[in-house]
Design a protein around this motif. Structure first.
Motif, PDB file in Angstrom:
ATOM      1  N   ASN A  60       0.982  -1.104  -0.006  1.00  0.00           N
ATOM      2  CA  ASN A  60       0.169  -0.004  -0.145  1.00  0.00           C
ATOM      3  C   ASN A  60       0.856   1.164  -0.019  1.00  0.00           C
ATOM      4  N   ASN A  61       0.607   2.134  -1.036  1.00  0.00           N
ATOM      5  CA  ASN A  61       1.188   3.321  -0.853  1.00  0.00           C
ATOM      6  C   ASN A  61       2.844   3.096  -1.036  1.00  0.00           C
ATOM      7  N   ASN A  62       3.441   2.116  -1.479  1.00  0.00           N
ATOM      8  CA  ASN A  62       4.871   1.804  -1.532  1.00  0.00           C
ATOM      9  C   ASN A  62       5.580   1.581  -2.662  1.00  0.00           C
ATOM     10  N   LYS A  63       5.173   2.415  -3.838  1.00  0.00           N
ATOM     11  CA  LYS A  63       5.648   2.102  -5.290  1.00  0.00           C
ATOM     12  C   LYS A  63       6.987   2.757  -5.191  1.00  0.00           C
ATOM     13  N   PHE A  64       7.854   2.031  -5.850  1.00  0.00           N
ATOM     14  CA  PHE A  64       9.204   2.556  -6.190  1.00  0.00           C
ATOM     15  C   PHE A  64       9.382   3.317  -7.560  1.00  0.00           C
ATOM     16  N   PHE A  65       9.945   4.326  -7.709  1.00  0.00           N
ATOM     17  CA  PHE A  65      10.261   5.099  -9.055  1.00  0.00           C
ATOM     18  C   PHE A  65      11.804   4.955  -9.367  1.00  0.00           C
ATOM     19  N   GLU A  66      12.395   3.945  -9.954  1.00  0.00           N
ATOM     20  CA  GLU A  66      13.670   4.065 -10.417  1.00  0.00           C
ATOM     21  C   GLU A  66      14.717   4.428  -9.293  1.00  0.00           C
ATOM     22  N   THR A  67      15.687   5.039  -9.897  1.00  0.00           N
ATOM     23  CA  THR A  67      17.040   5.286  -9.115  1.00  0.00           C
ATOM     24  C   THR A  67      16.631   5.929  -7.759  1.00  0.00           C
ATOM     25  N   LEU A  68      17.101   5.685  -6.769  1.00  0.00           N
ATOM     26  CA  LEU A  68      17.322   6.172  -5.264  1.00  0.00           C
ATOM     27  C   LEU A  68      15.763   5.929  -4.488  1.00  0.00           C
ATOM     28  N   PRO A 114      15.415   7.024   1.913  1.00  0.00           N
ATOM     29  CA  PRO A 114      14.385   7.925   2.363  1.00  0.00           C
ATOM     30  C   PRO A 114      14.052   8.948   1.242  1.00  0.00           C
ATOM     31  N   PRO A 115      13.159   9.734   1.625  1.00  0.00           N
ATOM     32  CA  PRO A 115      12.635  10.910   0.824  1.00  0.00           C
ATOM     33  C   PRO A 115      14.042  11.842   0.755  1.00  0.00           C
ATOM     34  N   LEU A 116      14.395  12.438  -0.486  1.00  0.00           N
ATOM     35  CA  LEU A 116      15.364  13.325  -0.649  1.00  0.00           C
ATOM     36  C   LEU A 116      14.938  14.637  -0.218  1.00  0.00           C
ATOM     37  N   SER A 117      15.782  15.297   0.596  1.00  0.00           N
ATOM     38  CA  SER A 117      15.588  16.839   1.202  1.00  0.00           C
ATOM     39  C   SER A 117      15.977  17.397  -0.119  1.00  0.00           C
ATOM     40  N   GLN A 118      15.726  18.814  -0.110  1.00  0.00           N
ATOM     41  CA  GLN A 118      15.872  19.736  -1.041  1.00  0.00           C
ATOM     42  C   GLN A 118      17.560  20.091  -1.279  1.00  0.00           C
ATOM     43  N   PRO A 154       2.763  14.086  -5.387  1.00  0.00           N
ATOM     44  CA  PRO A 154       1.592  14.872  -5.002  1.00  0.00           C
ATOM     45  C   PRO A 154       1.280  14.512  -3.498  1.00  0.00           C
ATOM     46  N   ALA A 155       0.439  15.447  -3.134  1.00  0.00           N
ATOM     47  CA  ALA A 155      -0.326  15.553  -1.717  1.00  0.00           C
ATOM     48  C   ALA A 155      -0.742  14.130  -1.398  1.00  0.00           C
ATOM     49  N   GLY A 156      -0.563  13.439  -0.212  1.00  0.00           N
ATOM     50  CA  GLY A 156      -1.188  12.271  -0.035  1.00  0.00           C
ATOM     51  C   GLY A 156      -0.476  11.126  -0.501  1.00  0.00           C
ATOM     52  N   LEU A 157       0.294  11.276  -1.582  1.00  0.00           N
ATOM     53  CA  LEU A 157       1.402  10.160  -1.981  1.00  0.00           C
ATOM     54  C   LEU A 157       2.649  10.215  -1.633  1.00  0.00           C
ATOM     55  N   GLU A 158       2.904  10.805  -0.443  1.00  0.00           N
ATOM     56  CA  GLU A 158       4.229  10.876   0.027  1.00  0.00           C
ATOM     57  C   GLU A 158       4.965   9.591   0.340  1.00  0.00           C
ATOM     58  N   ALA A 159       6.405   9.471   0.144  1.00  0.00           N
ATOM     59  CA  ALA A 159       6.756   8.079   0.307  1.00  0.00           C
ATOM     60  C   ALA A 159       6.875   7.696   1.875  1.00  0.00           C
ATOM     61  N   ILE A 160       6.319   6.572   2.189  1.00  0.00           N
ATOM     62  CA  ILE A 160       6.374   6.244   3.695  1.00  0.00           C
ATOM     63  C   ILE A 160       7.596   6.038   4.187  1.00  0.00           C
ATOM     64  N   PRO A 161       7.890   6.051   5.508  1.00  0.00           N
ATOM     65  CA  PRO A 161       9.136   5.797   6.071  1.00  0.00           C
ATOM     66  C   PRO A 161       9.959   4.673   5.738  1.00  0.00           C
ATOM     67  N   THR A 162      11.330   4.568   5.668  1.00  0.00           N
ATOM     68  CA  THR A 162      11.762   3.423   5.374  1.00  0.00           C
ATOM     69  C   THR A 162      11.432   2.172   6.428  1.00  0.00           C
ATOM     70  N   ASN A 163      11.400   2.301   7.615  1.00  0.00           N
ATOM     71  CA  ASN A 163      10.981   1.406   8.545  1.00  0.00           C
ATOM     72  C   ASN A 163       9.649   0.815   8.489  1.00  0.00           C
TER      73      ASN A 163
END
Length: 204
Positions: free
Chosen positions: A71-79, A83-87, A191-200
């Motif tokens: 659930n809400n745990n899709k991967f998109f290629e590299t990296l 965890p989600p990359l910061s700016q 998009p809002a509501g589809l943020e990556a869930i924490p790695t743990n």
């Protein structure tokens, strides 16, 4: 038994003759009979008496396994496994693309058109077209930034794309114009509501 010295057969007369020429006793080698070679024997690391008593159990390894969260745990290629990359981390990745001499490009897609889960409505059969799937290519934001040497220009376009399409996924790709291949591609906006869930929380 036969008496031999270095493979030569000794008769009683020859033995007496040799002893008459040397004051030291001559070593006598007694050749014992050797059994004929019957070939190699089959060997096993298990004792036949206890072989049938061995039981295989994966109880511990099963309890140590984790289950992937779909659930809400899709991967998109590299990296995507990170965890989600910061700016700041996004800026560093773009700087790496530019420093490597690759051409940066931005792509975006709405959530319902971002995943290659089926063949879509194009009617193209993947078995006849080298594994083609709909949604494999996203819409491109403007043109690839040929000759770009300033990472800040790419970051500016990332912000412009996310402002224009806040409900879409946005990714940054790097192309090698010499090898004619895509070398890297990673998500820079979700998009809002589809943020990556924490790695743990990606496995339970």
């Amino acid at each position: 038994q036969q008496q031999r010295i270095h493979g030569f057969r000794l008769t009683p007369n020859l033995l007496r003759l040799l002893r008459s020429f040397t004051p030291h006793p001559i070593p006598i080698i007694i050749m014992a009979a050797i059994c004929a070679f019957n070939g190699l024997k089959a060997a096993t690391v298990f004792d036949k008496a206890t072989k049938n008593t061995l039981n295989v159990s994966n109880g511990y390894t099963t309890s140590a396994m984790m289950v992937w969260t779909p659930n809400n745990n899709k991967f998109f290629e590299t990296l995507s496994f990170l965890p989600p990359l910061s700016q700041q981390e996004i800026a560093q990745q773009i700087q790496y693309i530019v420093r490597s001499g690759w051409t940066p490009a931005l792509e975006f897609a709405a959530p319902d058109a971002a995943l290659t889960v089926n063949h879509g409505t194009s009617g193209i059969v993947s078995s006849a077209t080298c594994g083609y799937y709909d949604n494999r290519y996203w819409s491109m934001w403007k043109l690839p930034m040929f000759g770009c040497t300033d990472p800040n220009q790419v970051l500016y376009e990332v912000q412009a794309c996310t402002r224009a399409f806040p409900g879409s996924y946005v990714r940054c790709a790097g192309f090698d114009n010499v090898k004619q291949v895509q070398c890297v591609s990673f998500i820079v906006h979700r998009p809002a509501g589809l943020e990556a869930i924490p790695t743990n929380q990606r496995s339970v």
